[in-house]
Design a protein around this motif. Structure first.
Motif, PDB file in Angstrom:
ATOM      1  N   LYS A  22       0.832  -1.193   0.186  1.00 24.21           N
ATOM      2  CA  LYS A  22       0.091   0.075   0.112  1.00 24.21           C
ATOM      3  C   LYS A  22       0.891   1.247   0.040  1.00 24.21           C
ATOM      4  O   LYS A  22       1.839   1.143   0.605  1.00 24.21           O
ATOM      5  CB  LYS A  22      -0.723  -0.058   1.296  1.00 24.21           C
ATOM      6  CG  LYS A  22      -1.924  -1.080   1.323  1.00 24.21           C
ATOM      7  CD  LYS A  22      -3.068  -1.025   0.377  1.00 24.21           C
ATOM      8  CE  LYS A  22      -4.066  -1.995   0.424  1.00 24.21           C
ATOM      9  NZ  LYS A  22      -4.995  -2.244  -0.678  1.00 24.21           N
ATOM     10  N   GLY A  46      -3.156   4.957   6.785  1.00 22.12           N
ATOM     11  CA  GLY A  46      -2.286   5.275   5.509  1.00 22.12           C
ATOM     12  C   GLY A  46      -1.302   6.269   5.900  1.00 22.12           C
ATOM     13  O   GLY A  46      -0.855   6.565   4.876  1.00 22.12           O
ATOM     14  N   CYS A  53       1.796   4.743   1.617  1.00 22.85           N
ATOM     15  CA  CYS A  53       1.399   5.515   2.810  1.00 22.85           C
ATOM     16  C   CYS A  53       2.222   6.777   2.483  1.00 22.85           C
ATOM     17  O   CYS A  53       3.292   7.041   2.115  1.00 22.85           O
ATOM     18  CB  CYS A  53       1.738   4.595   3.920  1.00 22.85           C
ATOM     19  SG  CYS A  53       1.126   3.200   3.798  1.00 22.85           S
TER      20      CYS A  53
END
Length: 76
Positions: free
Chosen positions: A31, A52, A33
């Protein structure tokens, strides 16, 4: 209650001081971030991520311990 998850910095994307981003590996899931709170993190470091945002750098031993505890919870 908030929960921060450990992940490993895979690749820095942008090192802007306010809007820096990196791809974080969460055991095979990556992911993107925000990294403004951890500008000194390098690829391979573990960070705690909430919503996040990487909040702090942690050592690998602590990260692995947290991941093991989370895995135990998954099987309860």
């Amino acid at each position: 209650m908030c929960l921060a998850i450990p992940g490993r910095v895979a690749v820095w994307i942008d090192r802007d001081p306010l809007m820096g981003t990196a791809d974080i590996d969460f055991g095979g899931t990556t992911k993107r971030c925000q990294m403004a709170c951890v500008p000194d993190a390098v690829e391979g470091d573990y960070v705690l991520v909430h919503a996040g945002v990487a909040l702090t750098i942690i050592d690998e031993t602590a990260a692995q311990s947290l991941l093991a505890d989370l895995a135990k919870l998954e099987h309860e």
